[in-house]
Write a protein that holds these residues in place. Structure first.
Motif, PDB file in Angstrom:
ATOM      1  N   ALA A   3      36.797  -6.404   7.907  1.00  0.00           N
ATOM      2  CA  ALA A   3      35.583  -5.387   7.807  1.00  0.00           C
ATOM      3  C   ALA A   3      34.415  -5.634   6.856  1.00  0.00           C
ATOM      4  O   ALA A   3      33.483  -4.994   7.047  1.00  0.00           O
ATOM      5  CB  ALA A   3      36.100  -4.163   7.260  1.00  0.00           C
ATOM      6  N   PHE A   4      34.632  -6.580   6.156  1.00  0.00           N
ATOM      7  CA  PHE A   4      33.571  -7.053   5.155  1.00  0.00           C
ATOM      8  C   PHE A   4      33.053  -8.693   5.575  1.00  0.00           C
ATOM      9  O   PHE A   4      33.968  -9.321   6.460  1.00  0.00           O
ATOM     10  CB  PHE A   4      33.723  -6.825   3.773  1.00  0.00           C
ATOM     11  CG  PHE A   4      34.960  -7.445   3.472  1.00  0.00           C
ATOM     12  CD1 PHE A   4      35.515  -8.675   2.996  1.00  0.00           C
ATOM     13  CD2 PHE A   4      36.238  -6.580   3.321  1.00  0.00           C
ATOM     14  CE1 PHE A   4      36.737  -9.251   2.827  1.00  0.00           C
ATOM     15  CE2 PHE A   4      37.739  -6.990   3.173  1.00  0.00           C
ATOM     16  CZ  PHE A   4      37.976  -8.244   2.834  1.00  0.00           C
ATOM     17  N   LEU A   5      31.863  -8.944   5.373  1.00  0.00           N
ATOM     18  CA  LEU A   5      31.291 -10.305   5.909  1.00  0.00           C
ATOM     19  C   LEU A   5      31.156 -11.288   4.748  1.00  0.00           C
ATOM     20  O   LEU A   5      30.743 -12.400   5.047  1.00  0.00           O
ATOM     21  CB  LEU A   5      29.899  -9.926   6.441  1.00  0.00           C
ATOM     22  CG  LEU A   5      29.872  -8.964   7.571  1.00  0.00           C
ATOM     23  CD1 LEU A   5      28.483  -8.753   8.109  1.00  0.00           C
ATOM     24  CD2 LEU A   5      30.617  -9.352   8.714  1.00  0.00           C
ATOM     25  N   GLN A   6      31.662 -10.833   3.665  1.00  0.00           N
ATOM     26  CA  GLN A   6      31.826 -12.047   2.481  1.00  0.00           C
ATOM     27  C   GLN A   6      33.031 -11.319   1.456  1.00  0.00           C
ATOM     28  O   GLN A   6      32.982 -10.092   1.506  1.00  0.00           O
ATOM     29  CB  GLN A   6      30.466 -12.214   1.675  1.00  0.00           C
ATOM     30  CG  GLN A   6      30.123 -11.236   1.030  1.00  0.00           C
ATOM     31  CD  GLN A   6      28.714 -11.619   0.518  1.00  0.00           C
ATOM     32  OE1 GLN A   6      28.085 -12.759   0.898  1.00  0.00           O
ATOM     33  NE2 GLN A   6      28.259 -10.925  -0.436  1.00  0.00           N
ATOM     34  N   ALA A   7      33.543 -12.263   0.892  1.00  0.00           N
ATOM     35  CA  ALA A   7      34.459 -11.827  -0.221  1.00  0.00           C
ATOM     36  C   ALA A   7      33.670 -11.268  -1.291  1.00  0.00           C
ATOM     37  O   ALA A   7      32.781 -11.419  -1.726  1.00  0.00           O
ATOM     38  CB  ALA A   7      35.265 -12.928  -0.879  1.00  0.00           C
ATOM     39  N   PRO A   8      34.391 -10.135  -2.028  1.00  0.00           N
ATOM     40  CA  PRO A   8      33.774  -9.373  -3.064  1.00  0.00           C
ATOM     41  C   PRO A   8      33.825 -10.278  -4.332  1.00  0.00           C
ATOM     42  O   PRO A   8      34.306 -11.406  -4.243  1.00  0.00           O
ATOM     43  CB  PRO A   8      35.031  -8.379  -3.352  1.00  0.00           C
ATOM     44  CG  PRO A   8      36.048  -8.718  -2.819  1.00  0.00           C
ATOM     45  CD  PRO A   8      35.799  -9.678  -1.742  1.00  0.00           C
ATOM     46  N   PRO A   9      32.870  -9.849  -5.243  1.00  0.00           N
ATOM     47  CA  PRO A   9      32.706 -11.018  -6.612  1.00  0.00           C
ATOM     48  C   PRO A   9      34.334 -11.076  -7.183  1.00  0.00           C
ATOM     49  O   PRO A   9      35.347 -10.477  -6.982  1.00  0.00           O
ATOM     50  CB  PRO A   9      31.754  -9.912  -7.423  1.00  0.00           C
ATOM     51  CG  PRO A   9      31.444  -9.117  -6.562  1.00  0.00           C
ATOM     52  CD  PRO A   9      32.343  -8.744  -5.385  1.00  0.00           C
ATOM     53  N   MET A  10      34.136 -12.120  -7.855  1.00  0.00           N
ATOM     54  CA  MET A  10      35.636 -12.704  -8.267  1.00  0.00           C
ATOM     55  C   MET A  10      36.225 -11.510  -9.085  1.00  0.00           C
ATOM     56  O   MET A  10      37.389 -11.625  -8.858  1.00  0.00           O
ATOM     57  CB  MET A  10      35.090 -13.892  -9.215  1.00  0.00           C
ATOM     58  CG  MET A  10      36.181 -14.694  -9.647  1.00  0.00           C
ATOM     59  SD  MET A  10      36.957 -16.162  -8.511  1.00  0.00           S
ATOM     60  CE  MET A  10      35.434 -17.012  -8.613  1.00  0.00           C
ATOM     61  N   GLU A  11      35.594 -11.238  -9.955  1.00  0.00           N
ATOM     62  CA  GLU A  11      36.311 -10.167 -10.737  1.00  0.00           C
ATOM     63  C   GLU A  11      36.891  -8.974  -9.917  1.00  0.00           C
ATOM     64  O   GLU A  11      37.809  -8.277 -10.233  1.00  0.00           O
ATOM     65  CB  GLU A  11      35.251  -9.292 -11.812  1.00  0.00           C
ATOM     66  CG  GLU A  11      34.321 -10.485 -12.484  1.00  0.00           C
ATOM     67  CD  GLU A  11      33.217 -10.765 -11.946  1.00  0.00           C
ATOM     68  OE1 GLU A  11      32.473 -10.109 -11.165  1.00  0.00           O
ATOM     69  OE2 GLU A  11      33.090 -12.018 -11.802  1.00  0.00           O
ATOM     70  N   GLU A  12      36.119  -8.471  -9.002  1.00  0.00           N
ATOM     71  CA  GLU A  12      36.625  -7.468  -8.111  1.00  0.00           C
ATOM     72  C   GLU A  12      37.586  -7.671  -7.402  1.00  0.00           C
ATOM     73  O   GLU A  12      38.797  -7.304  -7.136  1.00  0.00           O
ATOM     74  CB  GLU A  12      35.448  -6.903  -7.154  1.00  0.00           C
ATOM     75  CG  GLU A  12      35.877  -5.557  -6.558  1.00  0.00           C
ATOM     76  CD  GLU A  12      34.530  -5.254  -5.634  1.00  0.00           C
ATOM     77  OE1 GLU A  12      34.766  -4.863  -4.270  1.00  0.00           O
ATOM     78  OE2 GLU A  12      33.512  -5.319  -6.164  1.00  0.00           O
ATOM     79  N   ALA A  13      37.688  -9.164  -6.639  1.00  0.00           N
ATOM     80  CA  ALA A  13      38.876  -9.399  -6.027  1.00  0.00           C
ATOM     81  C   ALA A  13      40.128  -9.749  -6.709  1.00  0.00           C
ATOM     82  O   ALA A  13      41.111  -9.416  -6.541  1.00  0.00           O
ATOM     83  CB  ALA A  13      38.495 -10.999  -5.368  1.00  0.00           C
ATOM     84  N   PHE A  14      40.145 -10.180  -7.956  1.00  0.00           N
ATOM     85  CA  PHE A  14      41.082 -10.606  -8.993  1.00  0.00           C
ATOM     86  C   PHE A  14      41.693  -9.268  -9.280  1.00  0.00           C
ATOM     87  O   PHE A  14      42.883  -8.946  -9.414  1.00  0.00           O
ATOM     88  CB  PHE A  14      40.690 -11.196 -10.102  1.00  0.00           C
ATOM     89  CG  PHE A  14      40.302 -12.713  -9.762  1.00  0.00           C
ATOM     90  CD1 PHE A  14      40.145 -13.097  -8.700  1.00  0.00           C
ATOM     91  CD2 PHE A  14      40.603 -13.689 -10.816  1.00  0.00           C
ATOM     92  CE1 PHE A  14      40.073 -14.641  -8.417  1.00  0.00           C
ATOM     93  CE2 PHE A  14      40.622 -15.248 -10.619  1.00  0.00           C
ATOM     94  CZ  PHE A  14      40.238 -15.780  -9.212  1.00  0.00           C
ATOM     95  N   ALA A  15      40.743  -8.105  -9.539  1.00  0.00           N
ATOM     96  CA  ALA A  15      41.372  -7.001  -9.948  1.00  0.00           C
ATOM     97  C   ALA A  15      42.087  -6.116  -8.785  1.00  0.00           C
ATOM     98  O   ALA A  15      43.202  -5.611  -8.844  1.00  0.00           O
ATOM     99  CB  ALA A  15      40.299  -5.910 -10.067  1.00  0.00           C
TER     100      ALA A  15
END
Length: 166
Positions: free
Chosen positions: A31-43
């Motif tokens: 549903a998204f076209l790139q990974a979220p920022p590192m901090e958001e992904a890790f959270a």
């Protein structure tokens, strides 16, 4: 190419985000076209571990090459329902790794008490739809124009699997 399936752990986070980014940037599967920022992904990954959600990764040659998770839905009346997510590096597709990831995640989901698993897949992703059907998922509906990528609309298929059907 062979891959081992392992439970998600903290040390996978960085490589998992890289895989997520590769799959997202293909513009065909997520549903998204790139990974979220590192901090958001890790959270997000930490939350999966803290909530003990079913989540596994595929590891080949010491690198994470794919994932599958089953996340709970919201609301007490849907506490038995999980949403499955899956992604695999392009060069590892078509080798049974996606099916192995899904089987491992589903096994953990059933053990956690889920009795229904849902997913959506773009209608033009015939290969994934076939995989889901082989694993017992059934088509429950079409979500028209559910995705829009570069101004083009794509329908999405809504599929479900009940515990007793596996």
């Amino acid at each position: 190419m062979r891959a081992d399936i392992a439970p998600l752990r903290d040390e996978h986070f960085s490589q998992l985000r890289e895989v997520l980014d590769v799959v997202a940037r293909e513009g065909r599967y997520l549903a998204f076209l790139q990974a979220p920022p590192m901090e958001e992904a890790f959270a997000f990954y930490r939350n999966i571990l803290e909530r003990d959600c079913p989540a596994v990764v595929a590891v080949a040659n010491g690198r994470v090459v794919g994932w599958c998770d089953v996340l709970p839905t919201h609301g007490e009346s849907r506490a038995h329902v999980g949403i499955i997510g899956l992604g695999l590096m392009p060069e590892y597709r078509g080798r049974g790794i996606g099916a192995a990831l899904m089987r491992a995640a589903l096994e953990r989901a059933w053990a956690k008490g889920f009795t229904r698993i849902e997913l959506t897949v773009r209608a033009d992703n015939v290969r994934a739809k076939r995989l889901y059907e082989r694993l017992g998922f059934t088509l429950e509906g079409t979500l028209r124009h559910a995705f829009r990528v570069n101004g083009e609309y794509f329908d999405s298929l809504f599929m479900g699997l009940l515990r007793h059907e596996t």
